[in-house]
Design an enzyme around this catalytic site. Structure first.
Site, PDB file in Angstrom:
ATOM      1  N   CYS A 139       2.651  -1.799  15.728  1.00  0.00           N
ATOM      2  CA  CYS A 139       2.516  -1.553  14.289  1.00  0.00           C
ATOM      3  C   CYS A 139       1.749  -2.652  13.554  1.00  0.00           C
ATOM      4  O   CYS A 139       1.997  -3.837  13.774  1.00  0.00           O
ATOM      5  CB  CYS A 139       3.920  -1.395  13.711  1.00  0.00           C
ATOM      6  SG  CYS A 139       3.950  -1.284  11.919  1.00  0.00           S
ATOM      7  N   SER A 188      12.223   6.995  14.021  1.00  0.00           N
ATOM      8  CA  SER A 188      11.082   6.630  14.858  1.00  0.00           C
ATOM      9  C   SER A 188      11.605   6.406  16.266  1.00  0.00           C
ATOM     10  O   SER A 188      12.216   5.386  16.549  1.00  0.00           O
ATOM     11  CB  SER A 188      10.432   5.354  14.326  1.00  0.00           C
ATOM     12  OG  SER A 188       9.947   5.614  13.032  1.00  0.00           O
ATOM     13  N   LEU A 189      11.379   7.381  17.123  1.00  0.00           N
ATOM     14  CA  LEU A 189      12.005   7.346  18.447  1.00  0.00           C
ATOM     15  C   LEU A 189      11.070   6.739  19.496  1.00  0.00           C
ATOM     16  O   LEU A 189      11.378   5.735  20.109  1.00  0.00           O
ATOM     17  CB  LEU A 189      12.430   8.772  18.822  1.00  0.00           C
ATOM     18  CG  LEU A 189      13.383   8.929  19.991  1.00  0.00           C
ATOM     19  CD1 LEU A 189      14.671   8.152  19.788  1.00  0.00           C
ATOM     20  CD2 LEU A 189      13.702  10.407  20.235  1.00  0.00           C
ATOM     21  N   HIS A 190       9.951   7.377  19.725  1.00  0.00           N
ATOM     22  CA  HIS A 190       8.860   6.887  20.580  1.00  0.00           C
ATOM     23  C   HIS A 190       9.150   6.785  22.081  1.00  0.00           C
ATOM     24  O   HIS A 190       8.221   6.751  22.891  1.00  0.00           O
ATOM     25  CB  HIS A 190       8.291   5.559  20.071  1.00  0.00           C
ATOM     26  CG  HIS A 190       8.004   5.541  18.599  1.00  0.00           C
ATOM     27  ND1 HIS A 190       7.624   6.665  17.892  1.00  0.00           N
ATOM     28  CD2 HIS A 190       8.061   4.538  17.680  1.00  0.00           C
ATOM     29  CE1 HIS A 190       7.455   6.341  16.609  1.00  0.00           C
ATOM     30  NE2 HIS A 190       7.717   5.076  16.463  1.00  0.00           N
ATOM     31  N   CYS A 228       3.510   8.514   0.668  1.00  0.00           N
ATOM     32  CA  CYS A 228       4.175   7.616   1.604  1.00  0.00           C
ATOM     33  C   CYS A 228       4.282   6.253   0.922  1.00  0.00           C
ATOM     34  O   CYS A 228       3.265   5.624   0.621  1.00  0.00           O
ATOM     35  CB  CYS A 228       3.291   7.569   2.853  1.00  0.00           C
ATOM     36  SG  CYS A 228       3.821   6.412   4.072  1.00  0.00           S
ATOM     37  N   CYS A 270       0.593   2.961   8.801  1.00  0.00           N
ATOM     38  CA  CYS A 270       1.276   2.018   7.928  1.00  0.00           C
ATOM     39  C   CYS A 270       0.795   0.583   8.078  1.00  0.00           C
ATOM     40  O   CYS A 270       0.647   0.062   9.169  1.00  0.00           O
ATOM     41  CB  CYS A 270       2.786   2.151   8.127  1.00  0.00           C
ATOM     42  SG  CYS A 270       3.556   1.059   9.281  1.00  0.00           S
ATOM     43  N   GLU A 322       0.809  -1.207   0.000  1.00  0.00           N
ATOM     44  CA  GLU A 322       0.000   0.000   0.000  1.00  0.00           C
ATOM     45  C   GLU A 322       0.848   1.265   0.000  1.00  0.00           C
ATOM     46  O   GLU A 322       2.000   1.266   0.432  1.00  0.00           O
ATOM     47  CB  GLU A 322      -0.956  -0.010   1.185  1.00  0.00           C
ATOM     48  CG  GLU A 322      -0.280  -0.269   2.508  1.00  0.00           C
ATOM     49  CD  GLU A 322      -1.284  -0.441   3.642  1.00  0.00           C
ATOM     50  OE1 GLU A 322      -2.042  -1.420   3.605  1.00  0.00           O
ATOM     51  OE2 GLU A 322      -1.285   0.398   4.542  1.00  0.00           O
ATOM     52  N   ASN A 336      -2.399   5.520  16.361  1.00  0.00           N
ATOM     53  CA  ASN A 336      -3.510   5.116  15.498  1.00  0.00           C
ATOM     54  C   ASN A 336      -3.862   3.674  15.858  1.00  0.00           C
ATOM     55  O   ASN A 336      -3.065   2.774  15.606  1.00  0.00           O
ATOM     56  CB  ASN A 336      -3.020   5.213  14.045  1.00  0.00           C
ATOM     57  CG  ASN A 336      -4.152   5.466  13.092  1.00  0.00           C
ATOM     58  OD1 ASN A 336      -5.277   5.021  13.322  1.00  0.00           O
ATOM     59  ND2 ASN A 336      -3.864   6.152  12.020  1.00  0.00           N
ATOM     60  N   CYS A 344       7.408  -6.590   7.576  1.00  0.00           N
ATOM     61  CA  CYS A 344       8.589  -5.965   8.180  1.00  0.00           C
ATOM     62  C   CYS A 344       9.130  -6.885   9.254  1.00  0.00           C
ATOM     63  O   CYS A 344       8.369  -7.457  10.025  1.00  0.00           O
ATOM     64  CB  CYS A 344       8.220  -4.607   8.780  1.00  0.00           C
ATOM     65  SG  CYS A 344       9.624  -3.755   9.525  1.00  0.00           S
ATOM     66  N   CYS A 371       7.883  -4.031  15.600  1.00  0.00           N
ATOM     67  CA  CYS A 371       7.450  -3.090  16.639  1.00  0.00           C
ATOM     68  C   CYS A 371       6.058  -3.510  17.112  1.00  0.00           C
ATOM     69  O   CYS A 371       5.194  -3.832  16.289  1.00  0.00           O
ATOM     70  CB  CYS A 371       7.415  -1.670  16.085  1.00  0.00           C
ATOM     71  SG  CYS A 371       9.002  -1.141  15.454  1.00  0.00           S
ATOM     72  N   GLY A 400       7.339  -1.569   5.931  1.00  0.00           N
ATOM     73  CA  GLY A 400       8.724  -2.006   5.823  1.00  0.00           C
ATOM     74  C   GLY A 400       9.744  -1.067   6.432  1.00  0.00           C
ATOM     75  O   GLY A 400       9.457   0.091   6.730  1.00  0.00           O
TER      76      GLY A 400
END
Ligand code: SAH
Ligand code: SF4
Length: 358
Positions: free
Chosen positions: A126, A224-226, A112, A343, A99, A300, A119, A123, A169
């Site tokens: 995700c 991508s820290l988070h 995007c 994603c 996608e 999300n 992947c 995570c 990915g």
């Protein structure tokens, strides 16, 4: 990139101009034939040998014998209620699905793109991580996502402005194809798309960041820290066991020293997990070493996951805490939630409806 299928035919979309010239000349074609074909594919975005009208019929038949055109078939399209987010589901020649998401702000369009099918990073928050990892995408499959949407926009006289590698990915686990797709899009004989308009997002593959630092000083980098606490980050991002937050920081300091580029940090806001006062304090401290932009992304929700999105007021409070510490920060509106825009979510939804795992 020269990539061959099982019949020995070369993936013609994935070659850069130099490779096309060398390959064409090696096969007895003329150098200008390569320039013509490159123009058909990467400038005119025509993906059918028979339509290369300035190439003789004989040479077109010859091309078909030695090359193939990678396929990307449009499957579904979803537009969010606010019309700002459009999601495309595509099928590849091996029937796998990927996608791409088009995010529009007035006339500014950002695409995007996906870089892998599934992947391996895993995570915990995700949707892509819940799918079976299949394979890397080829440079041509990445390019075709761009070309499809560019053609789609051109019907209303508009164009893409930015490309972010934030779809399915981990781009740094498919480094060569990602960089090749950027180089081809950047080609003056193709789309002539500025390197400054690309952003590659990584979960923090330090070896990838190091390579990127050496070779790609114009392309933007997002991390991508988070969380900046090792225990917390490891809990949601297993990659943190391999490269912890301090090691990541070291690589990023070096990146910035060398490239002078501002770094984007993505920070998902997860309720009761990473958006308390102390988190803002520690985050600001971590970021003091950088010229950066922090992109706060309200989580999300993904079906079957325990994570929750903080309330709007809590999101704003966290934003304000960082702002007060002079951090360059934006709070992203949760865009396209009605169409599952984060994603991997459309594909995950489709799999669930079909009752399949991959
Ligand atoms: N693999 C790369 C790029 C793709 S993910 C990376 O991780 O950086 C793109 C971004 O979407 C990442 O910042 C990721 O953390 C974020 N993301 C993934 N799932 C999400 C979700 N459910 N809600 C909000 N952001 C999410
Ligand atoms: Fe992979 Fe990025 Fe999803 Fe993590 S957030 S699983 S790295 S796609």
């Amino acid at each position: 990139m020269i990539k061959k299928d099982k019949d020995g035919k070369i993936d013609i979309i994935g070659m850069n101009l130099e490779e096309m010239v060398t390959t064409f000349v090696g096969l007895g074609l003329k150098k200008f034939n390569a320039t013509q074909v490159f123009d058909w594919i990467h400038n005119k975005m025509v993906f059918n040998f028979d339509e290369f009208s300035n190439i003789s019929k004989k040479d077109r038949e010859f091309l078909k014998e030695h090359f193939y055109i990678a396929q990307l078939t449009f499957k579904t399209h979803q537009i969010s209620d606010d019309k700002d987010t459009e999601k495309f589901l595509f099928e590849l020649s091996d029937n796998r699905l990927i996608e791409s998401v088009l995010i529009s702000h007035k006339n500014r369009h950002t695409l995007c793109v996906s870089s892998q099918i599934g992947c391996l990073i895993g995570c915990d928050f995700c949707a892509t991580a819940t799918m079976t990892y299949e394979r890397n995408l080829s440079a041509s499959e990445i390019l075709l996502q761009f070309y499809y949407v560019q053609k789609y926009l051109s019907e209303r006289g508009e164009r893409l402005g930015n490309v972010v590698y934030m779809g399915m990915g981990e781009p740094f686990l498919n480094y060569d194809s990602v960089i090749e797709s950027i180089n081809i899009l950047n080609s003056p004989k193709g789309q002539n798309f500025s390197k400054r308009n690309f952003t590659v997002s990584t979960s923090g593959i330090v070896t990838g960041i190091e390579k990127f630092t050496e070779n790609e000083s114009q392309v933007n980098l997002a991390i991508s820290l988070h969380s900046v606490r090792d225990d917390r980050r490891t809990e949601i991002m297993p990659i943190n066991k391999r490269w912890g937050v301090q090691e990541l920081k070291k690589a990023l300091i070096n990146y910035q020293k060398k490239t002078k580029n501002r770094i984007t940090f993505e920070y998902i806001l997860i309720d009761d997990f990473n958006c308390e006062y102390s988190d803002a304090f520690e985050l600001a401290d971590y970021l003091r070493s950088f010229s950066c932009l922090v992109n706060l992304i309200p989580y999300n929700p993904v079906k079957g996951k325990i994570y929750k999105t903080p309330s709007k007021s809590k999101q704003r409070e966290f934003y304000k805490l960082l702002k007060d510490k002079n951090i360059n920060v934006t709070l992203r509106e949760t865009k396209g939630q009605d169409i599952a825009a984060a994603c991997g979510q459309l594909k995950a939804k489709k799999e669930m409806e079909n009752g399949t795992e991959n």
